[in-house]
Design a protein around this motif. Structure first.
Motif, PDB file in Angstrom:
ATOM      1  N   GLY A  43      47.160  34.444  32.032  1.00 10.72           N
ATOM      2  CA  GLY A  43      48.014  33.261  32.040  1.00 10.72           C
ATOM      3  C   GLY A  43      48.758  33.057  33.333  1.00 10.72           C
ATOM      4  O   GLY A  43      49.825  32.444  33.337  1.00 10.72           O
ATOM      5  N   LEU A  44      48.202  33.535  34.447  1.00 11.37           N
ATOM      6  CA  LEU A  44      48.867  33.443  35.746  1.00 11.37           C
ATOM      7  C   LEU A  44      48.144  32.447  36.638  1.00 11.37           C
ATOM      8  O   LEU A  44      46.913  32.361  36.620  1.00 11.37           O
ATOM      9  N   THR A  45      48.921  31.712  37.414  1.00  8.48           N
ATOM     10  CA  THR A  45      48.347  30.854  38.438  1.00  8.48           C
ATOM     11  C   THR A  45      48.193  31.640  39.730  1.00  8.48           C
ATOM     12  O   THR A  45      48.687  32.767  39.860  1.00  8.48           O
ATOM     13  N   LEU A  77      50.430  34.845  41.136  1.00 10.45           N
ATOM     14  CA  LEU A  77      49.849  36.089  41.643  1.00 10.45           C
ATOM     15  C   LEU A  77      50.314  36.373  43.058  1.00 10.45           C
ATOM     16  O   LEU A  77      50.574  37.521  43.422  1.00 10.45           O
ATOM     17  N   THR A  78      50.429  35.331  43.879  1.00 10.38           N
ATOM     18  CA  THR A  78      50.918  35.516  45.258  1.00 10.38           C
ATOM     19  C   THR A  78      52.361  35.988  45.261  1.00 10.38           C
ATOM     20  O   THR A  78      52.728  36.886  46.018  1.00 10.38           O
ATOM     21  N   ASN A  79      53.201  35.401  44.409  1.00  9.84           N
ATOM     22  CA  ASN A  79      54.602  35.822  44.341  1.00  9.84           C
ATOM     23  C   ASN A  79      54.739  37.245  43.839  1.00  9.84           C
ATOM     24  O   ASN A  79      55.627  37.976  44.261  1.00  9.84           O
ATOM     25  N   PRO A 126      46.131  31.923  50.889  1.00 12.05           N
ATOM     26  CA  PRO A 126      44.746  31.723  51.347  1.00 12.05           C
ATOM     27  C   PRO A 126      43.863  32.945  51.105  1.00 12.05           C
ATOM     28  O   PRO A 126      42.666  32.808  50.838  1.00 12.05           O
ATOM     29  N   ILE A 127      44.438  34.142  51.210  1.00 16.40           N
ATOM     30  CA  ILE A 127      43.645  35.356  51.001  1.00 16.40           C
ATOM     31  C   ILE A 127      43.243  35.480  49.537  1.00 16.40           C
ATOM     32  O   ILE A 127      42.112  35.871  49.219  1.00 16.40           O
ATOM     33  N   VAL A 128      44.158  35.129  48.603  1.00  8.80           N
ATOM     34  CA  VAL A 128      43.820  35.186  47.181  1.00  8.80           C
ATOM     35  C   VAL A 128      42.685  34.219  46.866  1.00  8.80           C
ATOM     36  O   VAL A 128      41.711  34.562  46.178  1.00  8.80           O
ATOM     37  N   VAL A 163      46.827  41.829  37.578  1.00  8.93           N
ATOM     38  CA  VAL A 163      46.264  41.106  36.429  1.00  8.93           C
ATOM     39  C   VAL A 163      45.894  42.045  35.289  1.00  8.93           C
ATOM     40  O   VAL A 163      45.343  41.620  34.289  1.00  8.93           O
ATOM     41  N   GLY A 164      46.182  43.353  35.450  1.00  8.83           N
ATOM     42  CA  GLY A 164      46.042  44.289  34.347  1.00  8.83           C
ATOM     43  C   GLY A 164      44.664  44.854  34.131  1.00  8.83           C
ATOM     44  O   GLY A 164      44.299  45.160  32.985  1.00  8.83           O
ATOM     45  N   ILE A 165      43.849  45.011  35.190  1.00 11.48           N
ATOM     46  CA  ILE A 165      42.528  45.618  35.037  1.00 11.48           C
ATOM     47  C   ILE A 165      42.421  46.813  35.969  1.00 11.48           C
ATOM     48  O   ILE A 165      43.191  46.965  36.919  1.00 11.48           O
TER      49      ILE A 165
END
Length: 276
Positions: A36-38, A42-44, A51-53, A81-83
Protein backbone atom coordinates in the motif's frame (compact mmCIF):
# COMPACT_ATOMS: atom_id res chain seq x y z
CA UNK A 1 1.82 -50.51 -44.67
CA UNK A 2 0.14 -47.28 -43.68
CA UNK A 3 1.17 -43.94 -45.03
CA UNK A 4 1.18 -40.94 -42.70
CA UNK A 5 2.64 -39.75 -39.47
CA UNK A 6 3.84 -42.28 -36.93
CA UNK A 7 2.34 -42.24 -33.41
CA UNK A 8 5.49 -40.59 -32.13
CA UNK A 9 5.00 -37.75 -34.62
CA UNK A 10 1.43 -37.25 -33.44
CA UNK A 11 2.47 -36.56 -29.78
CA UNK A 12 2.09 -32.93 -28.70
CA UNK A 13 5.27 -30.87 -28.57
CA UNK A 14 6.75 -30.71 -25.08
CA UNK A 15 7.73 -27.22 -23.88
CA UNK A 16 10.86 -27.71 -21.77
CA UNK A 17 11.40 -24.03 -21.23
CA UNK A 18 11.19 -22.92 -17.64
CA UNK A 19 8.54 -20.44 -16.70
CA UNK A 20 9.97 -16.98 -17.05
CA UNK A 21 10.83 -15.58 -13.63
CA UNK A 22 9.86 -12.09 -12.57
CA UNK A 23 12.54 -9.42 -12.85
CA UNK A 24 14.00 -7.69 -9.80
CA UNK A 25 12.22 -4.43 -10.56
CA UNK A 26 8.89 -6.21 -11.10
CA UNK A 27 9.19 -8.07 -7.76
CA UNK A 28 9.95 -4.83 -5.88
CA UNK A 29 7.11 -3.01 -7.62
CA UNK A 30 4.54 -5.72 -6.79
CA UNK A 31 5.69 -5.86 -3.15
CA UNK A 32 5.41 -2.06 -2.86
CA UNK A 33 1.88 -2.08 -4.26
CA UNK A 34 0.91 -4.96 -1.95
CA UNK A 35 2.20 -2.93 1.02
CA UNK A 36 0.00 0.00 0.00
CA UNK A 37 2.94 2.36 -0.55
CA UNK A 38 3.48 4.87 -3.31
CA UNK A 39 6.88 5.61 -4.84
CA UNK A 40 6.92 8.87 -2.86
CA UNK A 41 6.25 6.94 0.36
CA UNK A 42 9.10 4.54 -0.43
CA UNK A 43 11.48 7.42 -1.20
CA UNK A 44 10.64 9.14 2.09
CA UNK A 45 11.09 5.91 4.05
CA UNK A 46 14.43 4.83 2.49
CA UNK A 47 16.01 8.14 1.35
CA UNK A 48 16.59 6.53 -2.06
CA UNK A 49 15.97 9.26 -4.64
CA UNK A 50 12.77 9.14 -6.65
CA UNK A 51 14.41 8.72 -10.10
CA UNK A 52 16.48 5.79 -8.83
CA UNK A 53 13.37 4.02 -7.45
CA UNK A 54 11.60 4.44 -10.80
CA UNK A 55 14.70 3.19 -12.66
CA UNK A 56 15.12 0.10 -10.46
CA UNK A 57 11.44 -0.85 -10.82
CA UNK A 58 12.05 -0.60 -14.59
CA UNK A 59 15.15 -2.87 -14.20
CA UNK A 60 17.49 -0.01 -15.14
CA UNK A 61 20.39 -0.06 -12.66
CA UNK A 62 22.54 2.47 -14.52
CA UNK A 63 21.51 5.47 -12.35
CA UNK A 64 22.65 3.58 -9.23
CA UNK A 65 26.30 4.32 -10.07
CA UNK A 66 27.72 0.79 -9.97
CA UNK A 67 27.08 -2.74 -8.72
CA UNK A 68 27.89 -1.97 -5.09
CA UNK A 69 25.37 0.89 -4.94
CA UNK A 70 22.79 -1.09 -6.92
CA UNK A 71 23.00 -4.01 -4.47
CA UNK A 72 22.64 -1.59 -1.56
CA UNK A 73 19.54 0.04 -3.07
CA UNK A 74 17.97 -3.37 -3.78
CA UNK A 75 18.56 -4.45 -0.17
CA UNK A 76 17.13 -1.19 1.23
CA UNK A 77 13.99 -1.22 -0.95
CA UNK A 78 13.32 -4.91 -0.29
CA UNK A 79 13.42 -4.41 3.48
CA UNK A 80 11.17 -1.34 3.25
CA UNK A 81 8.43 -3.29 1.42
CA UNK A 82 8.79 -6.31 3.72
CA UNK A 83 10.44 -8.96 1.53
CA UNK A 84 13.71 -10.92 1.82
CA UNK A 85 16.47 -9.18 -0.20
CA UNK A 86 18.70 -12.31 -0.48
CA UNK A 87 16.98 -13.88 -3.54
CA UNK A 88 16.95 -10.54 -5.35
CA UNK A 89 20.66 -9.98 -4.66
CA UNK A 90 21.47 -13.48 -5.91
CA UNK A 91 19.44 -12.81 -9.06
CA UNK A 92 21.27 -9.50 -9.58
CA UNK A 93 24.67 -11.18 -9.17
CA UNK A 94 23.71 -13.88 -11.66
CA UNK A 95 22.57 -11.30 -14.21
CA UNK A 96 25.57 -8.97 -13.77
CA UNK A 97 28.58 -11.25 -13.65
CA UNK A 98 28.65 -12.24 -9.98
CA UNK A 99 29.18 -10.45 -6.74
CA UNK A 100 31.81 -7.66 -6.89
CA UNK A 101 35.17 -8.70 -5.50
CA UNK A 102 36.14 -7.07 -2.21
CA UNK A 103 38.82 -4.41 -2.31
CA UNK A 104 42.17 -5.93 -1.25
CA UNK A 105 43.51 -4.65 2.03
CA UNK A 106 46.52 -2.38 1.92
CA UNK A 107 49.82 -4.19 2.69
CA UNK A 108 51.17 -3.80 6.17
CA UNK A 109 54.63 -2.37 6.56
CA UNK A 110 56.84 -3.56 9.37
CA UNK A 111 58.24 -0.71 11.36
CA UNK A 112 62.00 -0.44 11.30
CA UNK A 113 63.56 -1.35 14.59
CA UNK A 114 65.86 1.33 15.95
CA UNK A 115 68.73 0.09 18.02
CA UNK A 116 69.31 2.10 21.16
CA UNK A 117 72.54 4.04 21.20
CA UNK A 118 74.95 3.43 24.00
CA UNK A 119 75.38 6.53 26.08
CA UNK A 120 77.81 7.43 28.79
CA UNK A 121 76.84 8.45 32.33
CA UNK A 122 74.85 11.66 32.62
CA UNK A 123 76.87 13.64 35.14
CA UNK A 124 74.58 16.66 34.91
CA UNK A 125 71.56 14.67 36.02
CA UNK A 126 73.53 13.10 38.87
CA UNK A 127 74.61 16.54 40.10
CA UNK A 128 71.04 17.88 39.98
CA UNK A 129 69.81 14.86 41.94
CA UNK A 130 72.48 15.40 44.61
CA UNK A 131 71.53 19.07 45.02
CA UNK A 132 67.86 18.18 45.34
CA UNK A 133 68.69 15.60 48.01
CA UNK A 134 70.71 18.11 50.05
CA UNK A 135 67.98 20.76 49.85
CA UNK A 136 65.38 18.20 50.86
CA UNK A 137 67.43 17.05 53.86
CA UNK A 138 67.92 20.64 55.08
CA UNK A 139 64.23 21.40 54.72
CA UNK A 140 63.25 18.22 56.55
CA UNK A 141 65.62 19.04 59.44
CA UNK A 142 64.20 22.57 59.80
CA UNK A 143 60.67 21.19 59.77
CA UNK A 144 61.47 18.67 62.49
CA UNK A 145 63.02 21.42 64.66
CA UNK A 146 59.94 23.62 64.36
CA UNK A 147 57.74 20.67 65.13
CA UNK A 148 59.62 20.02 68.41
CA UNK A 149 59.02 23.61 69.60
CA UNK A 150 55.37 23.21 69.04
CA UNK A 151 55.31 20.06 71.09
CA UNK A 152 56.98 21.83 74.06
CA UNK A 153 54.47 24.65 73.95
CA UNK A 154 51.62 22.25 73.98
CA UNK A 155 53.08 20.37 76.94
CA UNK A 156 53.44 23.60 79.01
CA UNK A 157 50.07 25.02 78.13
CA UNK A 158 46.60 23.78 78.74
CA UNK A 159 45.44 20.51 77.38
CA UNK A 160 44.12 21.07 73.91
CA UNK A 161 40.47 20.34 73.53
CA UNK A 162 39.59 17.55 71.21
CA UNK A 163 37.26 18.56 68.43
CA UNK A 164 34.21 16.51 67.92
CA UNK A 165 34.15 14.46 64.78
CA UNK A 166 31.39 15.65 62.57
CA UNK A 167 28.79 12.97 62.20
CA UNK A 168 28.17 12.01 58.62
CA UNK A 169 24.97 13.40 57.18
CA UNK A 170 22.53 10.55 56.62
CA UNK A 171 21.94 10.03 52.96
CA UNK A 172 18.53 9.24 51.66
CA UNK A 173 18.27 6.02 49.69
CA UNK A 174 17.75 6.47 46.01
CA UNK A 175 14.09 6.55 45.33
CA UNK A 176 13.08 4.14 42.57
CA UNK A 177 12.14 5.86 39.39
CA UNK A 178 8.53 5.31 38.42
CA UNK A 179 7.99 3.12 35.43
CA UNK A 180 6.65 4.96 32.40
CA UNK A 181 2.92 4.34 32.17
CA UNK A 182 -0.01 5.70 30.31
CA UNK A 183 -0.44 8.35 33.03
CA UNK A 184 2.55 10.22 31.59
CA UNK A 185 0.67 10.53 28.32
CA UNK A 186 -2.47 11.62 30.14
CA UNK A 187 -0.55 14.54 31.69
CA UNK A 188 -0.11 16.14 28.25
CA UNK A 189 -1.16 19.81 28.00
CA UNK A 190 -4.85 20.31 27.28
CA UNK A 191 -4.15 23.03 24.73
CA UNK A 192 -2.16 20.66 22.49
CA UNK A 193 -2.65 17.34 20.77
CA UNK A 194 -0.30 14.56 21.93
CA UNK A 195 0.06 11.33 19.96
CA UNK A 196 2.18 8.32 21.02
CA UNK A 197 2.87 5.60 18.45
CA UNK A 198 4.27 2.25 19.69
CA UNK A 199 5.29 -0.72 17.55
CA UNK A 200 3.86 -3.34 19.91
CA UNK A 201 3.24 -6.29 17.56
CA UNK A 202 5.97 -5.83 14.94
CA UNK A 203 7.77 -3.18 12.97
CA UNK A 204 6.06 -0.56 10.82
CA UNK A 205 7.01 2.41 8.69
CA UNK A 206 5.35 5.61 9.98
CA UNK A 207 5.20 9.24 8.95
CA UNK A 208 4.07 12.18 11.13
CA UNK A 209 3.45 15.83 10.20
CA UNK A 210 2.19 18.88 12.15
CA UNK A 211 -0.66 21.18 11.16
CA UNK A 212 1.68 23.19 8.90
CA UNK A 213 2.72 20.06 6.98
CA UNK A 214 6.19 20.07 8.55
CA UNK A 215 7.64 16.54 8.73
CA UNK A 216 8.14 15.43 12.36
CA UNK A 217 9.26 11.85 11.65
CA UNK A 218 9.54 9.58 8.62
CA UNK A 219 11.08 6.16 9.01
CA UNK A 220 10.87 2.58 10.24
CA UNK A 221 9.71 1.97 13.82
CA UNK A 222 11.13 -1.34 15.10
CA UNK A 223 9.21 -3.63 17.45
CA UNK A 224 9.30 -2.29 21.01
CA UNK A 225 10.11 1.28 19.93
CA UNK A 226 7.77 4.24 20.37
CA UNK A 227 7.55 7.86 19.24
CA UNK A 228 5.59 10.78 20.77
CA UNK A 229 4.46 13.77 18.69
CA UNK A 230 2.88 17.02 19.87
CA UNK A 231 1.35 20.02 18.10
CA UNK A 232 -0.86 22.96 18.98
CA UNK A 233 -3.63 21.97 16.53
CA UNK A 234 -3.34 18.54 14.87
CA UNK A 235 -1.07 15.60 14.00
CA UNK A 236 -1.28 13.85 10.61
CA UNK A 237 -0.17 10.19 10.62
CA UNK A 238 0.54 7.54 7.99
CA UNK A 239 0.93 3.98 9.33
CA UNK A 240 2.55 1.51 6.93
CA UNK A 241 1.43 -1.52 8.99
CA UNK A 242 -1.39 -0.37 11.23
CA UNK A 243 -1.93 -3.85 12.67
CA UNK A 244 1.46 -3.67 14.42
CA UNK A 245 0.80 -0.26 16.01
CA UNK A 246 -0.59 0.66 19.45
CA UNK A 247 -1.85 4.26 19.50
CA UNK A 248 -2.49 6.72 22.35
CA UNK A 249 -4.03 10.14 21.66
CA UNK A 250 -4.26 12.75 24.43
CA UNK A 251 -3.78 10.05 27.06
CA UNK A 252 -6.41 7.65 25.73
CA UNK A 253 -5.80 4.39 23.89
CA UNK A 254 -7.24 4.13 20.39
CA UNK A 255 -8.96 0.76 20.06
CA UNK A 256 -9.22 0.08 16.34
CA UNK A 257 -9.32 -3.35 14.73
CA UNK A 258 -6.62 -2.65 12.16
CA UNK A 259 -5.46 -5.60 10.07
CA UNK A 260 -1.82 -6.64 9.69
CA UNK A 261 -0.26 -4.91 6.69
CA UNK A 262 -3.04 -2.31 6.41
CA UNK A 263 -1.99 1.26 5.55
CA UNK A 264 -3.88 3.91 7.55
CA UNK A 265 -3.87 7.70 7.10
CA UNK A 266 -5.10 9.43 10.29
CA UNK A 267 -5.51 12.95 11.67
CA UNK A 268 -5.93 13.74 15.39
CA UNK A 269 -6.78 17.07 17.04
CA UNK A 270 -7.03 18.52 20.55
CA UNK A 271 -9.59 17.28 23.07
CA UNK A 272 -10.94 13.77 23.00
CA UNK A 273 -9.44 11.43 20.40
CA UNK A 274 -11.19 12.11 17.16
CA UNK A 275 -10.24 11.24 13.61
CA UNK A 276 -10.19 14.35 11.44
Amino acid sequence: MSIGNSPEDERPFEDDREEARLSIGRVLQQARIAAGLTVDDLTNATRVRLPIVHAIEADDFGPCGGDVYARGHIRTLAKAVGIDPAPLLAQYDADHGGRPAPTPAAPLFEAERIRPERRGPNWTAAMVAAIVAVVGFVGFTAFKGGDGGDKTQVAEGSTPSTSKTASPTPTKPDEPKPDPTDSAIAAAPQDKVTVQVSAADGRSWISAKDHNGRLLFDGLLKQGESKTFQDSEKINLVLGDAGAIQLYVNGKKIDEDWQQGAVERLTYTKGDPQVG
